[in-house]
Design a protein around this motif. Structure first.
Motif, PDB file in Angstrom:
ATOM      1  N   ALA A   1       0.851  -1.196   0.000  1.00 48.40           N
ATOM      2  CA  ALA A   1       0.000   0.000   0.000  1.00 48.40           C
ATOM      3  C   ALA A   1       0.885   1.242   0.000  1.00 48.40           C
ATOM      4  O   ALA A   1       1.813   1.345   0.788  1.00 48.40           O
ATOM      5  CB  ALA A   1      -0.903   0.007   1.219  1.00 48.40           C
ATOM      6  N   VAL A   2       0.567   2.163  -0.921  1.00 47.76           N
ATOM      7  CA  VAL A   2       1.276   3.452  -1.004  1.00 47.76           C
ATOM      8  C   VAL A   2       0.201   4.529  -1.000  1.00 47.76           C
ATOM      9  O   VAL A   2      -0.248   4.990  -2.052  1.00 47.76           O
ATOM     10  CB  VAL A   2       2.149   3.547  -2.278  1.00 47.76           C
ATOM     11  N   GLY A   3      -0.227   4.911   0.192  1.00 49.85           N
ATOM     12  CA  GLY A   3      -1.320   5.865   0.286  1.00 49.85           C
ATOM     13  C   GLY A   3      -2.588   5.268  -0.287  1.00 49.85           C
ATOM     14  O   GLY A   3      -3.014   4.171   0.085  1.00 49.85           O
ATOM     15  N   SER A   4      -3.184   5.961  -1.259  1.00 52.20           N
ATOM     16  CA  SER A   4      -4.418   5.471  -1.873  1.00 52.20           C
ATOM     17  C   SER A   4      -4.154   4.509  -3.027  1.00 52.20           C
ATOM     18  O   SER A   4      -5.088   3.980  -3.624  1.00 52.20           O
ATOM     19  CB  SER A   4      -5.253   6.654  -2.381  1.00 52.20           C
ATOM     20  N   PHE A   5      -2.874   4.287  -3.337  1.00 51.72           N
ATOM     21  CA  PHE A   5      -2.506   3.351  -4.407  1.00 51.72           C
ATOM     22  C   PHE A   5      -2.019   2.038  -3.799  1.00 51.72           C
ATOM     23  O   PHE A   5      -1.444   2.006  -2.710  1.00 51.72           O
ATOM     24  CB  PHE A   5      -1.409   3.938  -5.296  1.00 51.72           C
ATOM     25  N   GLY A   6      -2.260   0.951  -4.520  1.00 54.70           N
ATOM     26  CA  GLY A   6      -1.819  -0.353  -4.058  1.00 54.70           C
ATOM     27  C   GLY A   6      -1.153  -1.134  -5.167  1.00 54.70           C
ATOM     28  O   GLY A   6      -1.453  -0.937  -6.352  1.00 54.70           O
ATOM     29  N   VAL A   7      -0.239  -2.014  -4.798  1.00 56.39           N
ATOM     30  CA  VAL A   7       0.476  -2.854  -5.757  1.00 56.39           C
ATOM     31  C   VAL A   7       0.322  -4.315  -5.351  1.00 56.39           C
ATOM     32  O   VAL A   7       0.704  -4.702  -4.248  1.00 56.39           O
ATOM     33  CB  VAL A   7       1.975  -2.500  -5.819  1.00 56.39           C
ATOM     34  N   GLU A   8      -0.266  -5.101  -6.225  1.00 58.00           N
ATOM     35  CA  GLU A   8      -0.336  -6.547  -6.038  1.00 58.00           C
ATOM     36  C   GLU A   8       0.799  -7.149  -6.868  1.00 58.00           C
ATOM     37  O   GLU A   8       0.943  -6.867  -8.061  1.00 58.00           O
ATOM     38  CB  GLU A   8      -1.686  -7.094  -6.507  1.00 58.00           C
ATOM     39  N   VAL A   9       1.638  -7.958  -6.217  1.00 57.41           N
ATOM     40  CA  VAL A   9       2.845  -8.484  -6.851  1.00 57.41           C
ATOM     41  C   VAL A   9       2.612  -9.930  -7.283  1.00 57.41           C
ATOM     42  O   VAL A   9       2.174 -10.761  -6.484  1.00 57.41           O
ATOM     43  CB  VAL A   9       4.047  -8.415  -5.891  1.00 57.41           C
ATOM     44  N   LYS A  10       2.910 -10.241  -8.531  1.00 58.99           N
ATOM     45  CA  LYS A  10       2.824 -11.605  -9.035  1.00 58.99           C
ATOM     46  C   LYS A  10       4.160 -11.994  -9.645  1.00 58.99           C
ATOM     47  O   LYS A  10       4.918 -11.142 -10.122  1.00 58.99           O
ATOM     48  CB  LYS A  10       1.724 -11.758 -10.080  1.00 58.99           C
ATOM     49  N   PHE A  11       4.414 -13.289  -9.658  1.00 61.00           N
ATOM     50  CA  PHE A  11       5.732 -13.790 -10.040  1.00 61.00           C
ATOM     51  C   PHE A  11       5.594 -15.175 -10.655  1.00 61.00           C
ATOM     52  O   PHE A  11       4.776 -15.986 -10.210  1.00 61.00           O
ATOM     53  CB  PHE A  11       6.601 -13.861  -8.779  1.00 61.00           C
ATOM     54  N   THR A  12       6.375 -15.449 -11.670  1.00 60.51           N
ATOM     55  CA  THR A  12       6.415 -16.796 -12.225  1.00 60.51           C
ATOM     56  C   THR A  12       7.796 -17.083 -12.790  1.00 60.51           C
ATOM     57  O   THR A  12       8.479 -16.178 -13.292  1.00 60.51           O
ATOM     58  CB  THR A  12       5.348 -17.000 -13.318  1.00 60.51           C
ATOM     59  N   LEU A  13       8.192 -18.335 -12.728  1.00 58.40           N
ATOM     60  CA  LEU A  13       9.443 -18.774 -13.347  1.00 58.40           C
ATOM     61  C   LEU A  13       9.217 -19.180 -14.800  1.00 58.40           C
ATOM     62  O   LEU A  13      10.173 -19.470 -15.515  1.00 58.40           O
ATOM     63  CB  LEU A  13      10.024 -19.961 -12.564  1.00 58.40           C
ATOM     64  N   ASN A  14       7.971 -19.188 -15.230  1.00 58.68           N
ATOM     65  CA  ASN A  14       7.637 -19.592 -16.600  1.00 58.68           C
ATOM     66  C   ASN A  14       7.607 -18.386 -17.531  1.00 58.68           C
ATOM     67  O   ASN A  14       7.608 -17.233 -17.093  1.00 58.68           O
ATOM     68  CB  ASN A  14       6.291 -20.313 -16.615  1.00 58.68           C
TER      69      ASN A  14
ATOM     70  N   GLU B   1       9.101 -36.787 -14.275  1.00 57.67           N
ATOM     71  CA  GLU B   1       7.999 -35.817 -14.336  1.00 57.67           C
ATOM     72  C   GLU B   1       7.940 -34.968 -13.067  1.00 57.67           C
ATOM     73  O   GLU B   1       7.613 -33.777 -13.113  1.00 57.67           O
ATOM     74  CB  GLU B   1       6.668 -36.541 -14.541  1.00 57.67           C
ATOM     75  N   MET B   2       8.273 -35.546 -11.921  1.00 56.81           N
ATOM     76  CA  MET B   2       8.306 -34.774 -10.675  1.00 56.81           C
ATOM     77  C   MET B   2       9.422 -33.737 -10.708  1.00 56.81           C
ATOM     78  O   MET B   2       9.262 -32.601 -10.236  1.00 56.81           O
ATOM     79  CB  MET B   2       8.477 -35.703  -9.468  1.00 56.81           C
ATOM     80  N   LYS B   3      10.574 -34.103 -11.276  1.00 56.26           N
ATOM     81  CA  LYS B   3      11.679 -33.140 -11.405  1.00 56.26           C
ATOM     82  C   LYS B   3      11.255 -31.972 -12.294  1.00 56.26           C
ATOM     83  O   LYS B   3      11.554 -30.813 -11.998  1.00 56.26           O
ATOM     84  CB  LYS B   3      12.909 -33.825 -11.996  1.00 56.26           C
ATOM     85  N   LYS B   4      10.590 -32.294 -13.384  1.00 57.11           N
ATOM     86  CA  LYS B   4      10.125 -31.259 -14.302  1.00 57.11           C
ATOM     87  C   LYS B   4       9.106 -30.346 -13.610  1.00 57.11           C
ATOM     88  O   LYS B   4       9.174 -29.120 -13.720  1.00 57.11           O
ATOM     89  CB  LYS B   4       9.495 -31.905 -15.532  1.00 57.11           C
ATOM     90  N   ALA B   5       8.185 -30.959 -12.875  1.00 54.39           N
ATOM     91  CA  ALA B   5       7.175 -30.177 -12.158  1.00 54.39           C
ATOM     92  C   ALA B   5       7.828 -29.274 -11.114  1.00 54.39           C
ATOM     93  O   ALA B   5       7.418 -28.122 -10.920  1.00 54.39           O
ATOM     94  CB  ALA B   5       6.172 -31.113 -11.487  1.00 54.39           C
ATOM     95  N   ALA B   6       8.852 -29.773 -10.440  1.00 52.45           N
ATOM     96  CA  ALA B   6       9.541 -28.988  -9.413  1.00 52.45           C
ATOM     97  C   ALA B   6      10.139 -27.717  -9.995  1.00 52.45           C
ATOM     98  O   ALA B   6      10.182 -26.669  -9.334  1.00 52.45           O
ATOM     99  CB  ALA B   6      10.629 -29.829  -8.750  1.00 52.45           C
ATOM    100  N   LEU B   7      10.600 -27.789 -11.220  1.00 52.97           N
ATOM    101  CA  LEU B   7      11.227 -26.625 -11.860  1.00 52.97           C
ATOM    102  C   LEU B   7      10.212 -25.659 -12.450  1.00 52.97           C
ATOM    103  O   LEU B   7      10.512 -24.474 -12.616  1.00 52.97           O
ATOM    104  CB  LEU B   7      12.179 -27.090 -12.960  1.00 52.97           C
TER     105      LEU B   7
END
Length: 331
Positions: free
Chosen positions: A64-77, A281-287
């Protein structure tokens, strides 16, 4: 500070974070969110504007920055799409009037961009509670499709929100698909329609991929065969994240057709044999799987390259009659 001023600040923050990520990518959502908070604070350079560096873990938006807000999203893909916050917004920061999305994409060419939150919400999917799905640069927002503004929608009681969501979901059904939902009541947190499929109807390739993902997120599957509810999280993961209904949890890991497809007479522990068959497949999913899933199912953020070793630690603590780390992922 005007909206235009704040958007210029977001331009600078995203440019700085893009430069950083191309030198060394961010590995977890927690690491990225903390860095967004730090760079935003540095860029503002205004002692009269306070940024909470220890917010409530479920606060919305993240910053929160005063009346403005930032929602942060992230992906490794290499995608601008991600599961976002709960539709309920139980811990909404009420001082925030306008929300922006800052998205860190670490796959492909690493880049950090921002967008208007309302325009970025494109879909609703299930978790333990209904969650929005966001995508930067989307052609049309979910709220436009539902014919309601974000501000109006977020002010509605949950049962009213679900009526909008059901109408939206029905319009998207394909031939042969059906809606699935729980009771339409104010306290029905799971009251979210999905397009349901039967596990038995999936291709072998998709069954294998989903078994690997579920096994990784739910190490409880290695418990004793006499343990009750050992597959509950697995079944719920398939249902809430993939819309897949599995009538018999045994079909996933303990059935002979899964653990012993060659129908040999070697015996052994079936869950151990089943996991050996999906190690790659589990190794791939982990990454590749989103960090948010591990936070939800494991209660912690774990870098992709450490997820298998962390899974083995968890599995060793609860396995009965065998030690997973002594037989799995040895190569």
């Amino acid at each position: 500070m005007t909206q235009k001023d704040f958007e210029k600040i977001l331009d600078s923050v995203c440019a700085a974070l893009t430069t950083e990520s191309r030198k060394q990518i961010f590995k977890t959502s927690a690491q990225f969110e903390n860095r967004v908070r730090e760079v935003l604070h540095e860029t503002l350079n205004d002692p009269s504007v306070e940024i909470d560096f220890k917010p409530h873990p479920q606060a919305f938006p993240d910053i929160a920055v005063g009346s403005f807000g930032v929602e942060v999203k992230f992906t490794l893909n290499d995608t601008w799409r991600s599961v976002a916050n709960s539709v309920l917004e139980t811990n909404r920061i009420e001082s925030v009037e306008r929300v922006y999305l800052v998205f860190g994409k670490m796959g492909g060419v690493p880049e950090v961009r921002w967008g208007d939150y309302e325009q970025s919400v494109i879909h609703v999917r299930t978790s333990h509670v209904p969650r929005f799905e966001v995508e930067l640069f989307a052609n049309r927002s979910l709220f436009a499709l539902m014919g309601v503004t974000y501000d109006d929608f977020r002010s509605l009681p949950m049962e009213e929100k679900m009526r909008h969501i059901r109408t939206y979901a029905r319009a998207r059904l394909q031939k042969g698909e059906r809606l699935w939902w729980l009771e339409d009541t104010p306290d029905a947190e799971h009251a979210l329609p999905i397009q349901a499929r039967l596990y038995t109807s999936l291709s072998t390739k998709e069954k294998t991929r989903l078994r690997a993902e579920a096994a990784l997120l739910c190490p409880s599957i290695v418990k004793s065969g006499r343990s009750r509810n050992k597959y509950d999280d697995v079944v719920l993961y398939l249902l809430t994240y993939h819309g897949v209904i599995c009538h018999q949890a045994r079909d996933l890991f303990s059935a002979g057709s899964v653990a012993n497809p060659d129908n040999d007479d070697d015996g052994g522990i079936y869950i151990e044999r089943a996991l050996k068959l999906v190690e790659s497949e589990m190794k791939k999913a982990a990454l590749e799987m989103d960090d948010a899933l591990f936070v939800e199912y494991w209660g912690e953020s774990v870098p992709p390259e450490e997820r298998i070793s962390r899974w083995l630690v968890k599995a060793d603590l609860i396995a009965s009659g065998w030690v997973p780390s002594k037989s799995l992922f040895l190569s």
